[in-house]
Design an enzyme around this catalytic site. Structure first.
Site, mmCIF file in Angstrom:
data_model
loop_
_atom_site.group_PDB
_atom_site.id
_atom_site.type_symbol
_atom_site.label_atom_id
_atom_site.label_comp_id
_atom_site.label_asym_id
_atom_site.label_seq_id
_atom_site.Cartn_x
_atom_site.Cartn_y
_atom_site.Cartn_z
ATOM 1 N N ARG A 203 13.064 -9.209 11.744
ATOM 2 C CA ARG A 203 11.706 -9.688 11.468
ATOM 3 C C ARG A 203 11.624 -9.852 9.962
ATOM 4 O O ARG A 203 12.003 -8.948 9.218
ATOM 5 C CB ARG A 203 10.664 -8.667 11.942
ATOM 6 C CG ARG A 203 10.607 -8.512 13.443
ATOM 7 C CD ARG A 203 9.434 -7.645 13.839
ATOM 8 N NE ARG A 203 9.468 -6.359 13.162
ATOM 9 C CZ ARG A 203 9.161 -5.213 13.758
ATOM 10 N NH1 ARG A 203 8.776 -5.190 15.011
ATOM 11 N NH2 ARG A 203 9.202 -4.082 13.091
ATOM 12 N N PHE A 263 -13.227 6.507 4.830
ATOM 13 C CA PHE A 263 -12.552 5.594 5.746
ATOM 14 C C PHE A 263 -11.836 4.478 4.972
ATOM 15 O O PHE A 263 -10.711 4.109 5.293
ATOM 16 C CB PHE A 263 -13.602 5.003 6.697
ATOM 17 C CG PHE A 263 -13.060 4.074 7.740
ATOM 18 C CD1 PHE A 263 -12.541 4.571 8.920
ATOM 19 C CD2 PHE A 263 -13.080 2.706 7.548
ATOM 20 C CE1 PHE A 263 -12.043 3.723 9.892
ATOM 21 C CE2 PHE A 263 -12.587 1.843 8.508
ATOM 22 C CZ PHE A 263 -12.063 2.361 9.692
#
Ligand code: CA
Length: 357
Positions: A203, A263
């Site tokens: 990849r 977060f």
């Protein structure tokens, strides 16, 4: 079973799946304000399902492309589960084959959250389908691919923060470019760090527009004979990724709610930390370079207490680590120096502004 019991079952299944598919996200999502917890869990699992379709190399393109493009329409179906075998990992197949649990929570959410999840799923699926048939070649391709798979996540998060009312909609509903930049910062960091794993699985996410300047074949970098070229290319890519650090600081300055701040800030600080570890480090081509668990725990603890001040401390520290590792023979040396100095200046201006408050 009553409706409440059914809802509880769908929710338990979904949170269990969240824990199985991402340990790091599960923690920060659970710690979010309760208004955002379910929308964020659904957002994550929906995009994770989409990503599982994108990532499965065995799944035929003629089925994969329309599925990616139309995946967002599944959200409107009453109940839907994938019946094909798709997904590389057991948990991913499980998620797709039992997606009705996630759909049930999606449908129970306020329409303002549903719209964000649906919009981002549509845009991401279309973008992923485009890259099924072409490679990341130019630097512009790199930015576009990262926009589809990560920048859109940043944009979706901003819209969810705005919808929750926890953050200012006047800013977060109109911050697409800067939200995109924060997503690119994380995605480019992962792509840079995962060189060996990705190349071993054939990849290729490093843009040829950059690696092509240093070698005719990207897999050469695994070979010690190409050590100098490999490091020059690595440092070039890291310098490119570091350009997003200023946007990332600007973005975090606008966040007011503590759980939203953590977060966002934890992954951003981890990204610049990872870039500083990887910079000029040949271990990227021979193994896995990661921030020590102890450092991660320390970052999380510091951010909880000191928020933007702690973010500034870490950005400064990591920019200085990189500055100290720049070799004068490196083709990107002056650009890297300039970028790190701009980060340090930005940190100083944030500190000055917050001292005046
Ligand atoms: Ca993927």
């Amino acid at each position: 079973m009553t409706r409440e019991q059914q809802h509880a079952e769908h929710k338990a299944w979904s949170y269990n799946m969240l824990a199985k598919t991402s340990r790091s996200f599960a923690g920060v999502i659970q710690a979010l304000d309760s208004n955002l917890r379910d929308p964020m869990m659904v957002f994550y699992l929906t995009l994770r399902a989409l990503d599982s379709v994108e990532d499965d190399p065995q799944y035929p393109l003629e089925k994969k492309i329309p599925e990616l493009v139309h995946f967002y329409k599944r959200l409107d179906e009453e109940t839907w589960n994938w019946t094909d075998v798709c997904g590389e990992k057991e948990a991913e197949r499980d998620l797709l084959n039992n997606f009705h649990h996630v759909l049930a929570i999606y449908k129970s959410m306020d329409i303002k959250y549903q719209k964000v999840v649906s919009d981002i799923t549509q845009r991401m699926g279309k973008g992923m389908s485009e890259f099924c048939t072409r490679m990341v070649v130019s630097v512009a391709d790199w930015d576009l691919y990262c926009h589809y798979v990560a920048g859109l996540v940043g944009i979706g998060l901003s819209h969810l923060f705005a919808a929750s009312g926890l953050e200012d909609p006047a800013y977060f509903n109109h911050a697409e470019e800067i939200s995109n930049s924060c997503g690119l910062f994380l995605q480019k960091t992962n792509i840079i760090r995962d060189y060996l794993e990705d190349v071993d699985q054939e990849r290729f996410f490093w843009p040829k527009g950059i690696w092509g300047l240093y070698t005719p074949a990207i897999a050469n970098f695994k070979d010690h004979a190409y050590r100098t070229q490999a490091l020059s290319c690595l440092n070039h890519l890291i310098t490119n990724a570091l350009q997003h650090a200023i946007d990332s600081l600007d973005y975090m300055l606008h966040i007011v709610e503590p759980s939203v701040f953590n977060f966002v800030a934890i992954p951003q600080v981890m990204a610049i930390g990872t870039l500083s570890e990887c910079f000029n480090n040949h271990a990227v081509f021979t193994g896995v370079v990661k921030i020590a668990r102890k450092t991660t725990m320390q970052i999380i603890g510091d951010l909880q207490g000191k928020r933007i001040v702690a973010v500034c401390d870490y950005y400064q520290q990591y920019a200085q680590v990189i500055l100290a590792k720049i070799s004068e023979n490196d083709p990107s040396a002056s650009k890297t120096t300039d970028t790190c100095q701009r980060i340090i200046q930005k940190v100083a201006s944030i500190r000055n502004a917050s001292a005046k408050l």
